[in-house]
Design a protein around this motif. Sequence first.
Motif, PDB file in Angstrom:
ATOM      1  N   ALA A  26       1.748  18.141 -32.131  1.00 45.58           N
ATOM      2  CA  ALA A  26       1.154  17.571 -31.272  1.00 45.58           C
ATOM      3  C   ALA A  26       1.660  16.439 -31.962  1.00 45.58           C
ATOM      4  CB  ALA A  26       1.526  18.660 -30.328  1.00 45.58           C
ATOM      5  N   CYS A  27       1.490  15.619 -33.332  1.00 42.58           N
ATOM      6  CA  CYS A  27       2.506  14.602 -33.433  1.00 42.58           C
ATOM      7  C   CYS A  27       2.028  13.475 -34.339  1.00 42.58           C
ATOM      8  CB  CYS A  27       3.024  14.058 -32.137  1.00 42.58           C
ATOM      9  SG  CYS A  27       3.717  15.336 -31.062  1.00 42.58           S
ATOM     10  N   GLY A  28       0.653  13.305 -34.551  1.00 41.08           N
ATOM     11  CA  GLY A  28       0.218  12.430 -35.615  1.00 41.08           C
ATOM     12  C   GLY A  28       0.270  10.962 -35.274  1.00 41.08           C
ATOM     13  N   ASP A  29       0.449  10.146 -36.335  1.00 39.40           N
ATOM     14  CA  ASP A  29       0.345   8.705 -36.201  1.00 39.40           C
ATOM     15  C   ASP A  29       1.397   8.126 -35.266  1.00 39.40           C
ATOM     16  OD1 ASP A  29      -1.814   8.732 -37.864  1.00 39.40           O
ATOM     17  OD2 ASP A  29      -0.663   8.242 -39.669  1.00 39.40           O
ATOM     18  N   ASP A  30       2.628   8.651 -35.285  1.00 36.55           N
ATOM     19  CA  ASP A  30       3.670   8.118 -34.409  1.00 36.55           C
ATOM     20  C   ASP A  30       3.284   8.292 -32.951  1.00 36.55           C
ATOM     21  OD1 ASP A  30       5.280   7.173 -36.384  1.00 36.55           O
ATOM     22  OD2 ASP A  30       6.643   8.875 -36.416  1.00 36.55           O
ATOM     23  N   TYR A  31       2.723   9.457 -32.600  1.00 38.64           N
ATOM     24  CA  TYR A  31       2.315   9.647 -31.206  1.00 38.64           C
ATOM     25  C   TYR A  31       1.179   8.688 -30.841  1.00 38.64           C
ATOM     26  CZ  TYR A  31       0.561  11.310 -26.854  1.00 38.64           C
ATOM     27  OH  TYR A  31       0.149  11.334 -25.540  1.00 38.64           O
ATOM     28  N   ASN A  32       0.195   8.545 -31.726  1.00 39.75           N
ATOM     29  CA  ASN A  32      -0.929   7.656 -31.444  1.00 39.75           C
ATOM     30  C   ASN A  32      -0.455   6.217 -31.254  1.00 39.75           C
ATOM     31  OD1 ASN A  32      -2.715   9.793 -31.629  1.00 39.75           O
ATOM     32  ND2 ASN A  32      -3.107   9.462 -33.811  1.00 39.75           N
ATOM     33  N   GLY A  33       0.526   5.803 -32.062  1.00 40.26           N
ATOM     34  CA  GLY A  33       1.078   4.461 -31.913  1.00 40.26           C
ATOM     35  C   GLY A  33       1.801   4.280 -30.595  1.00 40.26           C
ATOM     36  N   TYR A  34       2.560   5.310 -30.207  1.00 36.48           N
ATOM     37  CA  TYR A  34       3.288   5.282 -28.934  1.00 36.48           C
ATOM     38  C   TYR A  34       2.317   5.190 -27.750  1.00 36.48           C
ATOM     39  CZ  TYR A  34       4.960   7.836 -24.810  1.00 36.48           C
ATOM     40  OH  TYR A  34       5.207   8.262 -23.533  1.00 36.48           O
ATOM     41  N   ALA A  35       1.295   6.056 -27.729  1.00 35.71           N
ATOM     42  CA  ALA A  35       0.344   6.079 -26.617  1.00 35.71           C
ATOM     43  C   ALA A  35      -0.425   4.762 -26.522  1.00 35.71           C
ATOM     44  CB  ALA A  35      -0.621   7.250 -26.782  1.00 35.71           C
ATOM     45  N   SER A  36      -0.805   4.220 -27.666  1.00 33.08           N
ATOM     46  CA  SER A  36      -1.535   2.955 -27.671  1.00 33.08           C
ATOM     47  C   SER A  36      -0.665   1.822 -27.136  1.00 33.08           C
ATOM     48  CB  SER A  36      -1.998   2.627 -29.091  1.00 33.08           C
ATOM     49  OG  SER A  36      -2.592   1.345 -29.152  1.00 33.08           O
TER      50      SER A  36
END
Length: 280
Positions: A26-36
């Motif tokens: 599912a993808c961690g900090d990089d995904y959260n940064g991208y979505a934000s």
Amino acid sequence: MKRKSLLKKCLATATAAILALGTLTACGDDYNGYASAYNKVTANGGMEAKFDVDLTMDGEKVESEGDFKLDTSGSNNILYYEMTTGDNDIVQFSDGEYIYTDMGGSKSKYKIDSKPSGGDSGKEEQKDSSGTFNTNAFLNEFSSFMEAGKIKELGLLSPIEKAAVFSIKKDGDTYNLTFSEALVKKYLNTLVQNETGKDADETIQIDKLNDFTYSATEKNGMLTGVTYKGTLVVNVPGSLMSDGNDATYDLDMNINIEFVNPGESVSIDLPSTDGYDEVK
């Protein structure tokens, strides 16, 4: 109006679905940064995005350009979209209730919550008089997925959700995402079959996604653009071909979306809605 050909409907649905992977849950900090960073683009109730689409198949190429504006600050979502697809110049807009389309003076409208049967846009047939598959016509019809209603209703300008992402890595200012091919293929083919009401052997099938990638560029904590790139392998059953034989086509896609002044509000003055015939 004439009913859209089955193949055109399938192709438009399949391509729109690729861009609409945001509808998958599912993808961690990089995904959260991208979505934000993506969500900040529309934080002030609007967005403007420029589309640049190149489709190439068997030496033929079709280019499409569009400028999409959306205002979500009020009770209704207001949009205005100008695009050039092949030889067609099209204006589409919405007052929150209807999608209006002006294609070379031919004006139509349909309710956003309805599913119009469509019509003949004047494009040339996919088969020429000798029964040979017309690649250029095929690409022009394929590019019809870039219409404003699909962009809005299918969430084409929304972050890709985690379930559709196989991996994500940030390299400098760029997020690089790859998709789970099995999940995407299953989703696409199921959606096409549901849309057309046809079994798998009666409609197109997405066979492979070759080197299909998605990248998103960030600046000052906000996305400035995204790119979809890769090859879609499409199997067309003989029932849709003039010679009755199955065919396979490699369709190279390069789709660039640039956000204009991301994070800022957008004001839209809509044209008159007079003279538009409703499509049901």
